[in-house]
Design an enzyme around this catalytic site. Structure first.
Site, PDB file in Angstrom:
ATOM      1  NE  ARG A  45      -4.025   0.056   1.696  1.00 11.96           N
ATOM      2  CZ  ARG A  45      -4.141   1.230   2.266  1.00 11.96           C
ATOM      3  NH1 ARG A  45      -3.413   1.526   3.342  1.00 11.96           N
ATOM      4  NH2 ARG A  45      -4.958   2.132   1.797  1.00 11.96           N
ATOM      5  CE1 TYR A  70      -3.878   1.823  -4.764  1.00  6.17           C
ATOM      6  CE2 TYR A  70      -3.351   0.633  -2.743  1.00  6.17           C
ATOM      7  CZ  TYR A  70      -3.910   0.671  -4.011  1.00  6.17           C
ATOM      8  OH  TYR A  70      -4.511  -0.451  -4.513  1.00  6.17           O
ATOM      9  CB  CYS A 118      16.648  -3.604  -5.934  1.00  7.86           C
ATOM     10  SG  CYS A 118      17.524  -4.887  -5.062  1.00  7.86           S
TER      11      CYS A 118
END
Ligand code: LLP
Length: 404
Positions: free
Chosen positions: A307, A311, A338
């Protein structure tokens, strides 16, 4: 979750003990919190006793779905996998609704065979496909049509679904056309008008506007809908003091709406049922001093909790043991992957941390594990269900040998 003698505990068990016994990163869910969320949700809308269909996409763990089923909820599914999982967890197909813009032939075929409550169609082509399959089976299939009410949910643009530029549902004109098509069909029962304007909605006004849009369209079509499916989207507070959705106002607006339209209400909540039941326990692998800030390098990464990277979502972080000593340097919590977006949050005045300490990321029960991946060939975490002083493994930690 609370601190008892400075130790962070989930129900009756300390995070330290869980981490030492099961390793990290680890997803933990609280049974009590889940039960409380379901009861609260029911209580908020009890005056019109809706059918509550848990949005499986928010958490696909069979054991958790079983608990949710035990409390009488149905399911909202968006793929064959989710439908199979809901059925496997024992949810009655007559309490299952199937949403999504791209249901394939196989998915529709399976849903029809399972006699689920509703296939909520999202386009003319999909309705024709459902009709064709139903006809070949000599069946009449119950469907809903998803309306795109062109309503701004006032949430993150990435999780907003009810505006006309979004791919979801159909506009008013098409809706009316499709209602007439369905009414003429011998293989379709048009039972439901469905909407879902977005997720993590904290302002009640978009819901009010959505109801107005539904009323407008219902006045234009001469059809009695047995069900009105209002979708999910009810937001939770991810941060102390964050605004809360006013359930009372939402419930009142629905009651007002039902005075004119006597339909059964369906909800499809995900986050509001499971979001704050889950935590992710992580261990600090290294602390790297860098200029004015310290990188707190965790053993959890964006593959475990997507998340923040996806977002810019922020999850509250808590230390597993409270020391009271505050760090003078800002901490940037990152994972080992990475990618520069493999970063959780940056915090000032956090408690002083050291390598090997455990920390907890809060409110990860929804779209935490369900969005996780094996990126960088990292095995997925174990999932635990905590009930009082008992711990149950509800999904084993993946092993590298599972995929190498
Ligand atoms: N019904 C439909 C048709 C949906 O598309 C969704 C969520 C729900 C119900 C459940 O919404 P909820 O009550 O959980 O807000 N991955 C994002 C959230 C995406 C939501 C997608 N649809 C996140 O992590 O915030």
């Amino acid at each position: 979750m609370r601190y008892i003698n400075k130790k962070l505990t989930i129900e009756n068990i300390s995070v330290e003990n869980i981490a030492k016994k099961y390793g990290t990163p680890t997803y933990c869910y609280s049974y009590d919190r889940l039960k409380e969320n379901i009861n609260n949700f029911k209580k908020n809308f009890k005056s019109f006793s809706p059918l509550i269909c848990f949005a499986i996409k928010s958490n696909t763990n069979t054991n958790l779905i079983r608990v949710i089923k035990k409390f009488g909820l149905g399911a909202d599914v968006v793929s064959m996998g989710e439908l199979m999982m809901a059925v496997k967890a024992g949810i009655n197909p007559k309490k299952i609704v199937f949403s999504g813009v791209g249901k394939t032939f196989e998915e529709i075929n399976y849903a029809i065979n399972k006699n689920i409550l509703l296939i909520n169609a999202e386009s003319e082509s999909e309705i024709k496909q459902i009709e064709k399959i139903a006809k070949s089976k000599n069946k009449r299939v119950q469907i809903g049509i998803r309306l795109n009410p062109n309503t701004d949910a006032k949430t993150l643009s990435q999780i907003s679904t009810g505006k006309k530029e979004n791919k979801f549902g159909v506009n008013n004109k098409t809706f009316i056309k499709l209602v007439n098509f369905c009414k003429r069909s011998k293989n379709i029962y048009l039972k439901c008008l469905s909407v879902h304007i977005g997720s993590q909605i904290l302002d009640f006004k978009p819901y009010e506007k959505m109801l107005k849009e539904i009323s407008k369209i219902l006045e234009k079509v001469d059809h009695k809908f047995e069900f009105i499916d209002l979708g999910g989207g009810m937001g939770i507070s991810y941060d102390t003091g964050q605004k809360k959705l006013n359930y009372n106002k939402y419930s009142k607006a629905i009651k007002k709406f039902l005075k004119n339209y006597k339909s059964k209400i369906i909800f499809e909540p995900g986050r509001s049922i499971i979001g704050n039941t889950g935590t992710l326990i992580c261990k600090i692998t290294y602390i790297k001093k860098n200029g004015k800030k310290d990188f707190i390098i965790l053993d959890a990464a964006m593959n475990d909790l997507m998340r923040p990277a996806l977002y810019g979502a922020v999850h509250k972080i808590l230390p597993s043991i409270k020391s009271g000593k505050i760090s003078k340097r800002p901490y940037e919590f990152v994972g080992p992957i990475c990618e520069s977006t493999d970063k959780f949050t940056t915090l000032n005045n956090f408690q002083e941390l050291k390598e090997k300490d455990f920390i907890v990321m809060c409110d990860v029960g929804a779209y935490g594990m369900s969005l996780s991946s094996n990126y960088n060939l990292r095995p997925k975490p174990v999932e635990l269900l905590i009930k009082g002083s008992k711990i149950k493994i509800i999904k084993k930690r993946q092993k590298l040998k599972d995929f190498i």
